[in-house]
Design a protein around this motif. Structure first.
Motif, PDB file in Angstrom:
ATOM      1  N   CYS A 115       0.802  -1.218   0.000  1.00  0.00           N
ATOM      2  CA  CYS A 115       0.000   0.000   0.000  1.00  0.00           C
ATOM      3  C   CYS A 115       0.834   1.266   0.000  1.00  0.00           C
ATOM      4  CB  CYS A 115      -0.947   0.014   1.191  1.00  0.00           C
ATOM      5  SG  CYS A 115      -0.101   0.007   2.785  1.00  0.00           S
ATOM      6  N   LEU A 150      -7.103   4.179   5.332  1.00  0.00           N
ATOM      7  CA  LEU A 150      -8.119   4.488   4.339  1.00  0.00           C
ATOM      8  C   LEU A 150      -9.141   5.493   4.870  1.00  0.00           C
ATOM      9  CD1 LEU A 150      -8.689   0.967   2.750  1.00  0.00           C
ATOM     10  CD2 LEU A 150      -7.454   2.914   1.764  1.00  0.00           C
ATOM     11  N   ASP A 197      -9.886   8.919   3.064  1.00  0.00           N
ATOM     12  CA  ASP A 197     -11.218   9.222   2.551  1.00  0.00           C
ATOM     13  C   ASP A 197     -11.751  10.528   3.133  1.00  0.00           C
ATOM     14  OD1 ASP A 197     -11.041   6.894   1.122  1.00  0.00           O
ATOM     15  OD2 ASP A 197     -12.441   5.753   2.375  1.00  0.00           O
ATOM     16  N   ASP A 233      -2.275   9.324  -3.172  1.00  0.00           N
ATOM     17  CA  ASP A 233      -3.321   9.359  -2.158  1.00  0.00           C
ATOM     18  C   ASP A 233      -3.872  10.779  -2.050  1.00  0.00           C
ATOM     19  OD1 ASP A 233      -1.579  10.847  -0.523  1.00  0.00           O
ATOM     20  OD2 ASP A 233      -0.878   9.059   0.533  1.00  0.00           O
ATOM     21  N   PHE A 250      -7.617   3.950  -3.073  1.00  0.00           N
ATOM     22  CA  PHE A 250      -7.439   5.281  -2.509  1.00  0.00           C
ATOM     23  C   PHE A 250      -8.244   6.327  -3.280  1.00  0.00           C
ATOM     24  CE2 PHE A 250      -4.041   2.982  -0.628  1.00  0.00           C
ATOM     25  CZ  PHE A 250      -3.770   3.613   0.575  1.00  0.00           C
TER      26      PHE A 250
END
Length: 239
Positions: free
Chosen positions: A5, A29, A33, A113, A146
């Motif tokens: 990741c 995550l 988000d 990201d 992502f």
């Protein structure tokens, strides 16, 4: 650095057990988000339509962007964020089209990201009303996880990569709005069954549309431009 990741080394320390790994991934995550939600609103406030463009390395993302900016640049402002592990090569190609561009080098990281894009937007002068292309790092795994705050996701797949990719990489293809099947001029020379691909994609993501094109030769690009125009109904200048 986590090879899966791209998270930092201090996060990898917690990967000693499966339960710890799951908690860490959820935490990473969730933070991503949350920021992506703010970025999405930031872009909406500026009337910027952001597209997260993903593919394997060499599928033709940058070539497609070059043609798109040159074909529609007089009608619509574009801006580009380039994601690669190293070099400024793709950013230099986009700069030659006249579009503003910023390069993000992720080092050992395998994806962009929300933090990276948020920082890039602080540097990149995006004109209100622009289309913002985010060319993600070439990878069919991690970028799918992502959220960047984009309005749409587009996956490019070259016919030279062979069939079966939607079944092998379901997270990527399940999350996309559009698949661009690129390099169709090479279909006579490769083992790629378009009908089989469409069937597999429909199993994973029945709502995704597929456009066949050749970014180098120009086949199908008008359909791609039409798809862009349809996403921007408030811009009659694109008709």
């Amino acid at each position: 650095m986590c090879e899966t990741c791209g998270c930092s080394d201090d996060a990898v320390v917690h990967h000693e057990g499966h339960s710890h790994t799951v908690v860490l991934e959820q935490d990473v995550l969730a933070k991503n988000d949350h920021l992506a939600g703010h970025t999405r609103q930031r872009l909406r406030d500026q009337d910027v339509f952001a597209i997260n463009l993903m593919s394997s390395p060499g599928a033709g993302k940058t070539t497609l962007l070059e043609h798109t900016v040159r074909a529609l640049g007089d009608e619509l402002p574009f801006a580009v964020v380039e994601g690669d592990q190293e070099t400024q090569l793709d950013a230099s190609r986009i700069k030659a089209t006249g579009a503003p561009v910023v390069q993000i080098n992720t080092g050992a990281g395998c994806h962009l990201d929300a933090t990276m894009l948020d920082n890039a937007l602080d540097t990149l002068a995006v004109v209100p009303g622009s289309v913002l292309f985010v060319e993600n790092v070439g990878n069919l795994v991690c970028p799918a996880l992502f959220d960047l705050g984009e309005a749409a996701r587009v996956v490019i797949l070259s016919v030279t990569e062979g069939p079966g990719k939607p079944l092998k990489y379901p997270h990527m293809f399940a999350s996309t709005d559009l698949v661009l099947l690129n390099k169709i001029d090479l279909l006579p020379y490769v083992d790629f069954d378009v009908a089989e691909f469409n069937h597999d994609l429909g199993h994973v993501n029945p709502r995704a549309r597929v456009l066949e094109l050749s970014a180098t030769r120009g086949d199908g690009l008008d359909s791609w431009y039409s798809w862009l125009r349809a996403r921007l109904p408030l811009r009659p200048a694109l008709s």
